[in-house]
Design an enzyme around this catalytic site. Structure first.
Site, PDB file in Angstrom:
ATOM      1  N   ASP A  63       0.623  -1.280   0.324  1.00 33.09           N
ATOM      2  CA  ASP A  63       0.046   0.162   0.248  1.00 33.09           C
ATOM      3  C   ASP A  63       0.527   1.055  -0.042  1.00 33.09           C
ATOM      4  O   ASP A  63       1.952   1.358   0.207  1.00 33.09           O
ATOM      5  CB  ASP A  63      -1.235   0.148   1.059  1.00 33.09           C
ATOM      6  CG  ASP A  63      -0.539  -0.121   2.243  1.00 33.09           C
ATOM      7  OD1 ASP A  63       0.593  -0.008   3.055  1.00 33.09           O
ATOM      8  OD2 ASP A  63      -0.887  -1.089   3.882  1.00 33.09           O
ATOM      9  N   ASP A  65       1.463   5.375   0.998  1.00 30.61           N
ATOM     10  CA  ASP A  65       1.221   6.096   2.362  1.00 30.61           C
ATOM     11  C   ASP A  65       2.097   7.452   1.070  1.00 30.61           C
ATOM     12  O   ASP A  65       3.547   7.592   0.853  1.00 30.61           O
ATOM     13  CB  ASP A  65       1.984   6.364   3.480  1.00 30.61           C
ATOM     14  CG  ASP A  65       0.991   4.874   3.936  1.00 30.61           C
ATOM     15  OD1 ASP A  65      -0.450   5.444   4.961  1.00 30.61           O
ATOM     16  OD2 ASP A  65       1.850   3.696   4.285  1.00 30.61           O
ATOM     17  N   ASP A 144       7.914   5.140  13.263  1.00 31.11           N
ATOM     18  CA  ASP A 144       8.197   4.011  13.796  1.00 31.11           C
ATOM     19  C   ASP A 144      10.018   3.258  14.152  1.00 31.11           C
ATOM     20  O   ASP A 144      10.989   3.447  15.126  1.00 31.11           O
ATOM     21  CB  ASP A 144       7.280   2.923  14.087  1.00 31.11           C
ATOM     22  CG  ASP A 144       7.262   2.322  12.868  1.00 31.11           C
ATOM     23  OD1 ASP A 144       7.566   3.139  12.189  1.00 31.11           O
ATOM     24  OD2 ASP A 144       5.673   1.118  13.039  1.00 31.11           O
TER      25      ASP A 144
HETATM   26  P1  ATP Z   1       3.395  -2.588   4.702  1.00 29.87           P
HETATM   27  O1  ATP Z   1       4.649  -2.631   3.519  1.00 29.87           O
HETATM   28  O2  ATP Z   1       3.091  -4.126   5.689  1.00 29.87           O
HETATM   29  O3  ATP Z   1       2.127  -2.352   4.773  1.00 29.87           O
HETATM   30  P2  ATP Z   1       4.100  -0.189   6.699  1.00 29.87           P
HETATM   31  O4  ATP Z   1       5.859   0.272   7.181  1.00 29.87           O
HETATM   32  O5  ATP Z   1       4.607   1.072   5.244  1.00 29.87           O
HETATM   33  O6  ATP Z   1       4.679  -2.036   6.129  1.00 29.87           O
HETATM   34  P3  ATP Z   1       2.414   0.815   7.293  1.00 29.87           P
HETATM   35  O7  ATP Z   1       0.877  -0.053   8.646  1.00 29.87           O
HETATM   36  O8  ATP Z   1       1.313   0.615   5.901  1.00 29.87           O
HETATM   37  O9  ATP Z   1       3.911  -0.421   7.647  1.00 29.87           O
HETATM   38  O10 ATP Z   1       2.572   2.011   8.054  1.00 29.87           O
HETATM   39  C1  ATP Z   1       2.828   2.616   7.143  1.00 29.87           C
HETATM   40  C2  ATP Z   1       3.954   3.957   8.156  1.00 29.87           C
HETATM   41  O11 ATP Z   1       2.960   4.124   9.241  1.00 29.87           O
HETATM   42  C3  ATP Z   1       5.070   3.051   8.416  1.00 29.87           C
HETATM   43  O12 ATP Z   1       6.499   3.326   7.721  1.00 29.87           O
HETATM   44  C4  ATP Z   1       5.325   4.278   9.565  1.00 29.87           C
HETATM   45  O13 ATP Z   1       6.209   5.394   8.304  1.00 29.87           O
HETATM   46  C5  ATP Z   1       4.442   4.732  10.201  1.00 29.87           C
HETATM   47  N1  ATP Z   1       3.656   4.105  11.209  1.00 29.87           N
HETATM   48  C6  ATP Z   1       2.447   2.669  11.332  1.00 29.87           C
HETATM   49  N2  ATP Z   1       2.275   2.761  12.474  1.00 29.87           N
HETATM   50  C7  ATP Z   1       2.937   3.200  12.799  1.00 29.87           C
HETATM   51  C8  ATP Z   1       2.954   3.707  14.556  1.00 29.87           C
HETATM   52  N3  ATP Z   1       2.194   2.373  15.268  1.00 29.87           N
HETATM   53  N4  ATP Z   1       4.587   4.494  15.758  1.00 29.87           N
HETATM   54  C9  ATP Z   1       4.895   4.767  14.589  1.00 29.87           C
HETATM   55  N5  ATP Z   1       4.274   5.077  13.065  1.00 29.87           N
HETATM   56  C10 ATP Z   1       4.280   4.133  12.723  1.00 29.87           C
HETATM   57 MG    MG Z   2       1.910   0.221   4.186  1.00 31.94          MG
END
Ligand code: ATP
Ligand code: MG
Length: 453
Positions: A63, A65, A144
């Site tokens: 996905d 962001d 994070d």
């Molecule tokens: P994936 O590839 O599984 O989507 P992701 O790192 O993109 O992994 P997401 O849940 O889509 O995970 O979150 C997008 C971004 O938002 C993360 O990469 C991080 O920068 C931030 N983020 C998400 N959850 C947290 C959290 N609990 N605390 C701080 N930052 C967060």
């Molecule tokens: Mg993501």
């Protein structure tokens, strides 16, 4: 051009376009449209988070962001298909076709723990609400892991790194930004994210990031069960379920998700762990083959052992007894992880069909095959048979039954396989009552001869 120096305390490390492999062609068209939409309206627009991380690793993001200096109401004005959601953080969802891009305003707001009308923090350090807006650098510092705080700008196509994420990406390690203890206290779900991302990316946890988890894992018990269910899906439904499970066991986090499963205790049953592992492996395989998967099936495996225990204490022949046992198991489990009702109904059906799969009647077998949950129940029996050799004849019989002709079908079920009924297994309905009672003196729940987990 973005003028970052006005707001930034530090210069980020900048990878100019020729120095990295991210091209617009590899970014989903919806994300590209969002990035350009914001830029044309005069705002900053960066791809951030897992998408940048995965693109730099040569992978395909799950996905996208986007981070921007536009405020939520301003984002809404730019995109007709925008919805604002969330309370803890306000997030804008912009939809193009069936793709949703998450757009967030840079978060910031000074030092952690500082009072601010837009931030709510509990005594333990848990952040309840945080809508303090900030600069690009502040936004990076509130993410994070360092590898999740890399920004790809649509303005100059450069990647910016304020926190050493590029170096950690190179080292293939996850490192929390800032003080790990404090960051886990703010949001204990970050411990699950550490396990999940280590599994998904094959990264290690940097020492300081791993060390506090043992001490702080119990903070997960205070997380709302609905949020844990969301994270559970990300752990187990995206093709790296078995590795996620290994990480959760290693970090001793699994017991905070499913405290009623005995693999968490020293006297734990190897059978429970082996069944869960078999279920996760088969889920990963199905994801790889683009076959449908459901949390209902996974929960059937996670909670099979507690369900068997619940059945051991009651008369499972009584009307509704198995449903009641299932209800007890769900109620207990849902104090931690909230499985929505639409799934738990299916989980219960999978369980209830297990003893019926032991039938020796061709007509009952035919009826069973028309049951809407037959396929899931059969798949579950196959898993059980993988860890309990006594069940193999049953699984094999049903395997044959699904492809064979009419006469062979009848013969299959008349020649009953010699199977000793396991816990929660009902004797076939054709047997005399005396034999039923004898069978119900069952062995210890969940303890057939099974390979160790
Ligand atoms: P994936 O590839 O599984 O989507 P992701 O790192 O993109 O992994 P997401 O849940 O889509 O995970 O979150 C997008 C971004 O938002 C993360 O990469 C991080 O920068 C931030 N983020 C998400 N959850 C947290 C959290 N609990 N605390 C701080 N930052 C967060
Ligand atoms: Mg993501």
């Amino acid at each position: 051009m973005i003028d970052m120096d006005i707001h930034s305390e530090h210069q980020p490390l900048v990878l100019e376009r020729p120095q990295h492999i991210i091209s617009r062609k590899r970014i989903s068209s919806a994300a590209v449209r969002v990035l350009y939409g914001l830029r044309e309206a005069g705002y900053q627009a960066h791809l951030v988070g897992g998408a940048v991380r995965d693109l730099l690793l040569g992978g395909d993001p799950k996905d996208y962001d986007v981070a921007t200096d536009a405020h939520p109401e301003e984002i809404r004005k730019v995109f007709r298909t925008c919805r604002l959601i969330g309370r803890r953080f306000v997030i804008a969802h912009v939809r193009f076709g069936n793709e949703i891009i998450e757009v967030t305003t840079f978060r910031g707001g000074g030092t952690e723990g500082e009072d601010h009308p837009e931030r709510e923090v509990e005594a333990e350090g848990l952040v309840l609400r945080d809508n303090v807006f900030g600069t690009l650098e502040e936004d990076a510092r509130r993410r994070d892991f360092t590898v999740n705080a890399l920004y790809y700008s649509i303005d100059d196509f450069a990647v910016r790194d304020f926190v050493g994420g590029l170096e950690d990406l190179e080292k293939r390690q996850l490192r929390l930004i800032g003080d790990p203890d404090q960051r886990y206290r703010e949001d204990p779900v970050r411990m699950l994210r550490a396990a999940r991302l280590a599994a998904k990316l094959g990264f290690t946890l940097e020492r300081g990031t791993e060390e506090p988890i043992g001490r702080l894992a119990n903070l997960l018990d205070g997380i709302p069960p609905a949020r844990l269910f969301d994270d559970l899906q990300k752990l187990f439904l995206y093709g790296h379920a078995e590795k996620s499970y290994e990480q959760l066991l290693r970090l001793r986090l699994f017991e905070h998700l499913f405290p009623s499963v005995s693999i968490n205790s020293d006297s734990g049953q190897p059978y429970a762990g082996a069944l869960i592992r078999a279920a996760l492996r088969s889920t990963d395989l199905r994801v790889a083959q683009d076959k449908p998967i459901t949390p209902a099936f996974l929960f059937a495996a996670f909670l099979w052992e507690p369900f068997q225990m619940a059945c051991a204490g009651i008369d499972i022949h009584a009307e509704g007894a198995m449903a009641d046992a299932a209800e007890i198991v769900f109620q207990d489990a849902m104090e931690r992880v909230a499985l929505p009702r639409r799934f738990s109904i299916v989980t219960r059906e999978i369980w209830e069909l297990q003893p019926r799969l032991e039938t020796n009647s061709p007509s009952r077998a035919r009826r069973l095959m028309r049951h809407p949950r037959f396929r899931a129940a059969f798949d579950f029996m196959v898993l059980r048979a993988q860890v309990d050799p006594l069940l193999r004849p049953i699984a094999e019989r049903w395997e044959k039954a699904q492809t064979c002709g009419e006469s062979e079908f009848d013969a299959l079920f008349r020649a009953a396989p010699a199977v000793k009924a396991g816990p929660a297994s009902l004797p076939s309905e054709e047997e005399p009552p005396a034999k039923r009672r004898r069978r119900r003196r069952r062995r210890v729940p969940g303890a057939p001869a099974a390979p160790a987990d």
